[in-house]
Structure formats: C-alpha cells, structure tokens
Design a protein around this motif. Structure first.
Motif, mmCIF file in Angstrom:
data_model
loop_
_atom_site.group_PDB
_atom_site.id
_atom_site.type_symbol
_atom_site.label_atom_id
_atom_site.label_comp_id
_atom_site.label_asym_id
_atom_site.label_seq_id
_atom_site.Cartn_x
_atom_site.Cartn_y
_atom_site.Cartn_z
ATOM 1 N N ARG A 139 -6.496 10.167 -7.860
ATOM 2 C CA ARG A 139 -6.272 8.862 -7.202
ATOM 3 C C ARG A 139 -6.630 7.699 -8.118
ATOM 4 O O ARG A 139 -6.372 6.540 -7.797
ATOM 5 N N ASN B 51 0.894 -1.162 0.000
ATOM 6 C CA ASN B 51 0.000 0.000 0.000
ATOM 7 C C ASN B 51 0.931 1.210 0.000
ATOM 8 O O ASN B 51 1.470 1.592 1.050
ATOM 9 N N HIS C 89 -5.218 -1.051 -1.383
ATOM 10 C CA HIS C 89 -5.647 0.245 -0.839
ATOM 11 C C HIS C 89 -6.846 0.027 0.061
ATOM 12 O O HIS C 89 -7.735 -0.767 -0.274
ATOM 13 N N LEU C 90 -6.871 0.749 1.154
ATOM 14 C CA LEU C 90 -8.011 0.671 2.067
ATOM 15 C C LEU C 90 -9.270 1.200 1.391
ATOM 16 O O LEU C 90 -10.335 0.592 1.462
ATOM 17 N N SER C 91 -9.136 2.361 0.757
ATOM 18 C CA SER C 91 -10.282 3.013 0.128
ATOM 19 C C SER C 91 -10.393 2.565 -1.330
ATOM 20 O O SER C 91 -9.434 2.032 -1.908
ATOM 21 N N HIS D 84 0.368 7.361 -6.562
ATOM 22 C CA HIS D 84 -0.047 8.220 -7.669
ATOM 23 C C HIS D 84 1.097 9.080 -8.216
ATOM 24 O O HIS D 84 0.868 9.926 -9.083
HETATM 25 O O1 CA2 Z 1 -6.791 3.950 0.354
HETATM 26 C C1 CA2 Z 1 -5.585 3.802 0.566
HETATM 27 O O2 CA2 Z 1 -5.119 2.840 1.183
HETATM 28 C C2 CA2 Z 1 -4.610 4.883 0.121
HETATM 29 O O3 CA2 Z 1 -3.397 4.249 -0.294
HETATM 30 C C3 CA2 Z 1 -4.379 5.770 1.312
HETATM 31 C C4 CA2 Z 1 -3.476 6.954 1.004
HETATM 32 C C5 CA2 Z 1 -4.002 7.712 -0.208
HETATM 33 O O4 CA2 Z 1 -3.104 8.755 -0.554
HETATM 34 C C6 CA2 Z 1 -4.210 6.819 -1.405
HETATM 35 O O5 CA2 Z 1 -4.760 7.580 -2.455
HETATM 36 C C7 CA2 Z 1 -5.143 5.681 -1.065
HETATM 37 C C8 CA2 Z 1 -3.429 7.924 2.178
HETATM 38 C C9 CA2 Z 1 -3.034 7.311 3.473
HETATM 39 C C10 CA2 Z 1 -3.159 8.379 4.515
HETATM 40 O O6 CA2 Z 1 -3.740 7.798 5.659
HETATM 41 C C11 CA2 Z 1 -4.197 8.643 6.621
HETATM 42 C C12 CA2 Z 1 -4.778 8.051 7.712
HETATM 43 C C13 CA2 Z 1 -5.293 8.836 8.709
HETATM 44 C C14 CA2 Z 1 -5.216 10.207 8.614
HETATM 45 C C15 CA2 Z 1 -4.625 10.807 7.534
HETATM 46 C C16 CA2 Z 1 -4.106 10.011 6.521
#
Ligand code: CA2
Length: 148
Positions: A112, A75, A101-103, A81
C-alpha cells in the motif's frame, strides 16, 4: 454556471461503516458524501460524488471530469496500487487532482506504500479518515483560486 468538483471513490468503499470499522471507521460513504457536500457548499463549489467497483467506469469518469469538472478528488481504493489505466487517464487531463485515503497507507502493508496515481496528483492526503475529503476540498478550492 460553475463546474462541480468531482469526487471519485473506488472499489469496496461502498462498504464503509458496514465492515472493518477498526481500519476504516464507522462512517458510511453516504455520511462522507454529506460532509463533502456541506464543505463544498460552504466554499462555493457543487460536489459530484460517485463510487464504482469497476476500473473502466472510474477511467470514464476521469475522462468526463476533464470537460465537466473544475477539479478532481480521487480515492481509488485498491486501484491506487495497481491501476496504470487510472494513472494514464489522470495524466491526460488538465484539471487539478488531489488524492485522498482514509487510512495512512504508509503505515500499513508494504504494497500500500506505492500509489500509481500519485504522480498525476497535485498532492496526497491520507490518514485523517473522512476529514481527509474535506481537507481535499479546501486544497482544491485554494488551487482553483490561484491565478493561472
Ligand atoms: O485508506 C483508503 O482510503 C484506501 O484507499 C482504502 C482501500 C485500500 O485498498 C487502500 O489501500 C487505502 C480499501 C477500501 C475498502 O474499504 C472497505 C470498507 C469496509 C470494509 C471493507 C473494505
């Protein structure tokens, strides 16, 4: 002894469970690590679970995984990106890589929707939250069990 599966996490994933629970849920990265270790144990794999906010460190770990891991789950966080460096490192190794990815990155902002590292991955799991890591371990287990 069998090589572990490396699970590499990129920038800001150390904040999971502490900020923005609306997007990423309330589970911490330590919670995800524990789930991954339990799933790995159930499927007969040691898990080496890491997180870094530094692109170069992630690149170093991908290179290290080439010799020391049986498979790789990544991840890459926001580097997903942007990072040609992580893509090049992944293209240079022979072990299977699953992107997680979590989301659901396809349901969010346009930037994204593009993943630089997908072209080096066997497959991509997104949108299932922490469960995605367990699904990725199952996927890598199946891939490793296939005759070459
Ligand atoms: O969905 C995912 O796992 C991502 O890789 C998470 C990244 C994001 O930039 C990708 O587009 C998708 C962001 C991780 C940041 O995680 C945070 C958790 C809590 C608070 C702030 C950020």
């Amino acid at each position: 002894m069998a090589k572990p599966i490396y699970i590499l996490n990129g920038p800001n994933l150390n904040l999971l469970g502490k900020r923005e629970p609306g997007i990423y849920g309330s589970e911490t990265l330590d919670g995800i690590r524990a789930r991954a270790q339990a799933k790995g144990e159930a499927l007969g794999h040691a898990i080496d679970f890491r997180q870094s906010n530094f692109e170069g460190e992630l690149v170093n770990w991908i290179q290290e995984a080439s010799d020391k891991a049986s498979g790789l789950i990544v991840n890459a966080g926001a580097y997903t990106h942007t990072s040609v460096a992580m893509l090049d490192a992944l293209l240079a190794i022979q072990i299977p890589c699953v992107e997680v990815h979590l989301s659901n990155i396809f349901q969010r902002e346009d930037f994204r929707r593009e993943s630089y590292i997908s072209r080096a991955a066997v497959g991509l799991i997104c949108g299932f939250g922490p469960k995605g890591y367990e699904l990725a371990i199952e996927a890598i287990t199946d891939i490793l069990a296939q005759p070459e």
